[in-house]
Design an enzyme around this catalytic site. Sequence first.
Site, PDB file in Angstrom:
ATOM      1  N   ASP A 124     -10.119  -3.596  -5.031  1.00 18.32           N
ATOM      2  CA  ASP A 124      -9.455  -2.606  -4.169  1.00 18.32           C
ATOM      3  C   ASP A 124      -9.992  -1.353  -4.285  1.00 18.32           C
ATOM      4  OD1 ASP A 124      -7.727  -1.017  -2.554  1.00 18.32           O
ATOM      5  OD2 ASP A 124      -5.871  -1.925  -3.638  1.00 18.32           O
ATOM      6  N   HIS A 144      -8.185  -4.540  -1.051  1.00 17.55           N
ATOM      7  CA  HIS A 144      -6.813  -3.916  -0.544  1.00 17.55           C
ATOM      8  C   HIS A 144      -6.015  -4.890   0.557  1.00 17.55           C
ATOM      9  CE1 HIS A 144      -4.433  -0.666  -0.457  1.00 17.55           C
ATOM     10  NE2 HIS A 144      -4.360  -0.481   0.621  1.00 17.55           N
ATOM     11  N   SER A 190       0.903  -1.154   0.133  1.00 22.77           N
ATOM     12  CA  SER A 190      -0.111  -0.054  -0.144  1.00 22.77           C
ATOM     13  C   SER A 190       0.950   1.166  -0.122  1.00 22.77           C
ATOM     14  CB  SER A 190      -0.986  -0.117   0.905  1.00 22.77           C
ATOM     15  OG  SER A 190      -1.825   0.990   1.140  1.00 22.77           O
TER      16      SER A 190
END
Length: 215
Positions: free
Chosen positions: A156, A187, A106
């Site tokens: 996501d 995610h 991320s």
Amino acid sequence: MDAPLSFTHRFEPALRAGVPPLLLLHGTGGNEDDLLPLGRMVAPDAALLSPRGKVLEGGMLRFFRRVRAGVFDEDDVRRNADDLADFVERACEAYDIAAPIALGYSNGANVAAAVLLLRASVLAGAVLLRATLPLSQPPRPELDGKSVLILSGATDPLMSPDGAARLAAALTEAGANVTHRTLPVGHELSQADVSLARKWLDEQSGGARLRPDPG
Ligand code: MLT
């Protein structure tokens, strides 16, 4: 006495020579402890270098500032990518390790992508989990010989498929050997991320794993 390294971090030495070290870069709200278990799962014998992001957002640690979700302060991206690259260079000297492969999740994947685009020489390659292109006008560095694995989530909500595709294109245009897979997840990380990252990393070190795969 040598100056202390500029990021709070964890370092775990390699358990076997010749395995590329991993640079672990956590997501928003994480810290230097977060990805150590993942690092051990995907590269059981590698040295692990895991810095803590220095930027605070509402009490959560990150690696660069953003204006809001998905909109980055690009000057800050550049400054922090540079700062992180300096740290990696010095840590490699201090711990006597080769340039690492980044394993970022991320926000950590996004700063790893920025380091690849801006200071490529400090990384040997990267595994980017749920990444996007962090710069709207990416430079075109010399990435020949570097391999990058990008794993995106089809559902996501934080990373658009377009952003990951543009990142893959920018890295490919710069000469990197990019593998981009989109998994049927969001995610969050999945077992498929672990298996694919492990297999890919194993290939990077010549498939010379000595330990049997536990799973
Ligand atoms: C970022 O800020 O890098 C991305 O939006 C991912 C996140 O940290 O939420």
